[in-house]
Design an enzyme around this catalytic site. Structure first.
Site, PDB file in Angstrom:
ATOM      1  N   GLY A 284       7.627 -12.957  -1.358  1.00  0.00           N
ATOM      2  CA  GLY A 284       8.442 -12.457  -0.201  1.00  0.00           C
ATOM      3  C   GLY A 284       7.224 -11.827   0.630  1.00  0.00           C
TER       4      GLY A 284
ATOM      5  CG  ASN B 149       5.396  -8.247  -1.588  1.00  0.00           C
ATOM      6  OD1 ASN B 149       5.362  -8.195  -2.710  1.00  0.00           O
ATOM      7  ND2 ASN B 149       6.096  -7.585  -0.936  1.00  0.00           N
TER       8      ASN B 149
ATOM      9  CB  THR C  44       8.212 -11.023   5.818  1.00  0.00           C
ATOM     10  OG1 THR C  44       7.805  -9.746   5.852  1.00  0.00           O
ATOM     11  CG2 THR C  44       9.093 -11.294   4.732  1.00  0.00           C
TER      12      THR C  44
ATOM     13  CG  ASP D  34       8.717  -1.273   5.675  1.00  0.00           C
ATOM     14  OD1 ASP D  34       7.595  -2.028   5.223  1.00  0.00           O
ATOM     15  OD2 ASP D  34       9.583  -1.790   6.010  1.00  0.00           O
TER      16      ASP D  34
ATOM     17  CB  CYS E  26      -3.048  -8.439  14.941  1.00  0.00           C
ATOM     18  SG  CYS E  26      -4.150  -9.167  13.757  1.00  0.00           S
TER      19      CYS E  26
ATOM     20  CG  HIS F  97       1.500  -5.796   4.329  1.00  0.00           C
ATOM     21  ND1 HIS F  97       1.494  -7.166   4.708  1.00  0.00           N
ATOM     22  CD2 HIS F  97       2.689  -5.748   3.751  1.00  0.00           C
ATOM     23  CE1 HIS F  97       2.415  -7.708   4.369  1.00  0.00           C
ATOM     24  NE2 HIS F  97       3.242  -6.862   3.713  1.00  0.00           N
TER      25      HIS F  97
ATOM     26  CG  HIS G  46       4.857  -2.837   0.994  1.00  0.00           C
ATOM     27  ND1 HIS G  46       5.823  -2.714   1.456  1.00  0.00           N
ATOM     28  CD2 HIS G  46       4.334  -4.026   0.870  1.00  0.00           C
ATOM     29  CE1 HIS G  46       5.963  -3.898   2.097  1.00  0.00           C
ATOM     30  NE2 HIS G  46       5.426  -4.831   1.538  1.00  0.00           N
TER      31      HIS G  46
ATOM     32  CB  CYS H 191      -0.878 -11.064  13.609  1.00  0.00           C
ATOM     33  SG  CYS H 191      -0.892 -10.111  12.216  1.00  0.00           S
TER      34      CYS H 191
HETATM   35  P1  AMP Z   1       6.238  -7.813   3.082  1.00  0.00           P
HETATM   36  O1  AMP Z   1       7.495  -8.388   2.957  1.00  0.00           O
HETATM   37  O2  AMP Z   1       5.427  -7.679   1.858  1.00  0.00           O
HETATM   38  O3  AMP Z   1       5.481  -9.316   3.884  1.00  0.00           O
HETATM   39  O4  AMP Z   1       6.005  -6.809   4.102  1.00  0.00           O
HETATM   40  C1  AMP Z   1       6.354  -6.637   5.422  1.00  0.00           C
HETATM   41  C2  AMP Z   1       7.085  -5.186   5.768  1.00  0.00           C
HETATM   42  O5  AMP Z   1       6.825  -5.144   6.924  1.00  0.00           O
HETATM   43  C3  AMP Z   1       8.511  -5.201   5.462  1.00  0.00           C
HETATM   44  O6  AMP Z   1       8.747  -4.274   4.451  1.00  0.00           O
HETATM   45  C4  AMP Z   1       8.911  -4.987   6.673  1.00  0.00           C
HETATM   46  O7  AMP Z   1      10.286  -4.047   6.513  1.00  0.00           O
HETATM   47  C5  AMP Z   1       8.070  -4.440   7.437  1.00  0.00           C
HETATM   48  N1  AMP Z   1       8.184  -4.699   9.348  1.00  0.00           N
HETATM   49  C6  AMP Z   1       8.324  -5.631   9.668  1.00  0.00           C
HETATM   50  N2  AMP Z   1       8.442  -5.346  10.802  1.00  0.00           N
HETATM   51  C7  AMP Z   1       8.071  -4.074  11.113  1.00  0.00           C
HETATM   52  C8  AMP Z   1       7.955  -3.068  12.236  1.00  0.00           C
HETATM   53  N3  AMP Z   1       7.894  -3.503  13.619  1.00  0.00           N
HETATM   54  N4  AMP Z   1       7.413  -1.942  12.051  1.00  0.00           N
HETATM   55  C9  AMP Z   1       7.219  -1.299  10.819  1.00  0.00           C
HETATM   56  N5  AMP Z   1       7.475  -2.237   9.542  1.00  0.00           N
HETATM   57  C10 AMP Z   1       7.682  -3.394   9.771  1.00  0.00           C
END
Ligand code: AMP
Length: 120
Positions: A99, A93, A101, A37, A14, A106, A108, A11
């Site tokens: 969306g 999300n 990812t 972010d 993590c 988390h 935002h 993860c």
């Molecule tokens: P979500 O799309 O809601 O799952 O949000 C995941 C967020 O993690 C996205 O806004 C990405 O830009 C952010 N993200 C991905 N990798 C990193 C990272 N290494 N450092 C900071 N943010 C990240």
């Protein structure tokens, strides 16, 4: 180095909590971690995550919801420290249609400008 409850070695978040992947920390306490972010969608875009591997809000229950509540309690402190006195948006999300990812719960925090009415 922070300990993650039920850590998943694969993860991303993590690994960020554990300091194995770099991040720009804005807040940390015993139960949550917050960082900027990497692809900000607003002048202020911060992610707040529990120090427990919970895949998403869809699996919250009485056994783990305290970790999520702690993140929510940290958010006003972070928002004040960031100067978001004019307001901000909190988004979590869940799953592919939203969306999501990264499969670690988390929140935002988005702010620093007037946000569009529709935004995720
Ligand atoms: P979500 O799309 O809601 O799952 O949000 C995941 C967020 O993690 C996205 O806004 C990405 O830009 C952010 N993200 C991905 N990798 C990193 C990272 N290494 N450092 C900071 N943010 C990240």
């Amino acid at each position: 180095m922070s300990i993650v409850i039920n850590a998943d070695p694969d993860c991303l978040f993590c690994n960020i909590i554990e300091g194995k992947i770099p991040s720009t920390k804005v807040y940390e306490d015993d139960h949550c971690y917050a960082f900027r972010d990497i692809a900000p969608q607003a002048p202020t875009h911060i992610l707040v995550i529990p120090k427990e591997h919970i895949p998403s809000a869809d699996v919250l229950d009485e056994g783990n919801s305290a970790a999520a509540a702690h993140c929510l309690e940290a958010i006003p402190k972070i928002a004040r420290a960031e100067g978001l006195e004019n307001g901000y948006r909190i988004i979590s999300n869940v799953g592919p249609d939203a969306g999501q990812t990264v499969k670690h719960l988390h929140f935002h925090i988005l702010g620093g400008r007037r946000l569009p009415d529709q935004m995720a």
